[in-house]
Enzyme design. Sequence first.
Site, PDB file in Angstrom:
ATOM      1  N   TYR A 123       1.068  -1.085   0.030  1.00 38.35           N
ATOM      2  CA  TYR A 123      -0.032  -0.230   0.338  1.00 38.35           C
ATOM      3  C   TYR A 123       1.217   1.055  -0.166  1.00 38.35           C
ATOM      4  CZ  TYR A 123      -4.080  -2.990   1.241  1.00 38.35           C
ATOM      5  OH  TYR A 123      -5.023  -4.463   1.105  1.00 38.35           O
ATOM      6  N   LYS A 170       4.241 -14.560   5.581  1.00 41.25           N
ATOM      7  CA  LYS A 170       4.426 -14.595   4.572  1.00 41.25           C
ATOM      8  C   LYS A 170       6.216 -15.112   4.604  1.00 41.25           C
ATOM      9  CE  LYS A 170       3.286 -18.089   0.864  1.00 41.25           C
ATOM     10  NZ  LYS A 170       2.239 -19.751   1.621  1.00 41.25           N
ATOM     11  N   ASP A 203      -1.136 -17.889   5.119  1.00 38.41           N
ATOM     12  CA  ASP A 203      -2.338 -18.840   4.491  1.00 38.41           C
ATOM     13  C   ASP A 203      -3.335 -19.926   5.146  1.00 38.41           C
ATOM     14  OD1 ASP A 203       0.343 -19.447   4.297  1.00 38.41           O
ATOM     15  OD2 ASP A 203       0.079 -21.054   2.530  1.00 38.41           O
ATOM     16  N   ASP A 227      -5.386  -6.550   6.239  1.00 43.11           N
ATOM     17  CA  ASP A 227      -6.433  -6.187   4.938  1.00 43.11           C
ATOM     18  C   ASP A 227      -7.892  -7.591   5.264  1.00 43.11           C
ATOM     19  OD1 ASP A 227      -8.705  -4.396   3.565  1.00 43.11           O
ATOM     20  OD2 ASP A 227      -6.967  -3.242   1.826  1.00 43.11           O
TER      21      ASP A 227
END
Length: 331
Positions: A123, A170, A203, A227
């Site tokens: 972002y 991640k 995930d 988000d």
Amino acid sequence: MHKITLIPGDGIGPEVSNAMKMVLEASGVEIEWEEVQAGEAQIEKYGTPLPDHVIEAIKRNKIAIKGPITTPVGKGFKSVNVTLRQNLDLYVNLRPVKSFKGIESRYSDIDLVIVRENTEDLYAGIEHKIGNYGAESIKLITKPASQRIVEFAFKYAKNNKRSTVTAVHKANIMKLSDGLFLNTAREVAEHNTEINFNDLIVDAAAMNLVINPQKYDVMVMPNLYGDILSDLCAGLVGGLGIIPGANIGKDYAVFEAVHGSAPDIAGQNKANPTALIQSAIMMLRHIGEYEHADKIEAALSKVFLEGKVLTGDLGGSATTTEFAEAICKKL
Ligand code: NAI
């Protein structure tokens, strides 16, 4: 008397803002609103969706509450929300996700908090075209930003008598960027040993939040994961119409619902104002108005528990105004 900047926004923004104002007034809390407008409609007059006087009004009053603002997809102006967060350095996006008794959803007893880094990651707005062939967006993760967001998560955990902070990442794939976030989180955790710490790959976090959301407490993560997972969590407790949010920085705080401007139901007096009312409850606590905040929360809970006056998203047929009036009656 508190002076607070109100940005009603567009779409369902003005409707849910009016409902929120009605409820706060009925609670007796003394607020003087300084209402300013942002969004597409301002472009013609000011050449920008976020005129300088809006930023100045927030800086002057230090506290603002805003309705959603429509952002054109794939073209047009930069998101007003993202610009506000960057200009005011609102580095924390705080989203408590709690089950309400009386709202039908797949789960009960969820009580978790998403702490989302608000200023960088994908972002940061660093994008460019690669000729006619492609486009590239840079995922920016820095140590100072990671450190302050994780420190906020631990401080929040301590102040709110929470037991565990989980860092979501991640880092198995993005070893440098998410690796930096995770390593920084581990360092901060070493200085906060009274709070448990663990980490989770994003995930797996998505799956575990669907299977067993009750086991999570405070979850801290970079911008994009925050988000997505905060909307997922909203779905666990009754949808976007429920969940509040706060954007907090060192000097300023802007409170806002998680949902968008809902163009499909805008102007129909159908929107659920709970998310903005809950954001206002967070705002009242932030400015020290605990009693009024507790009173409004109790009234809202009673309306849900009775289950007679509910908006369409929760299976009822009440209008936005009728729902707000039901809360005011309880107050
Ligand atoms: P959205 O949140 O506006 O709507 C998604 C779905 O949820 C729609 O079916 C809508 O009717 C429903 N919904 C949302 N809020 C509701 C409420 N309070 N009561 C009842 N139903 C509700 O998301 P969407 O459609 O992706 O975005 C619409 C616009 O809002 C876009 O331009 C987007 O960029 C903007 N947006 C603005 C945000 C903000 O200002 N903070 C946040 C998210 C999106």
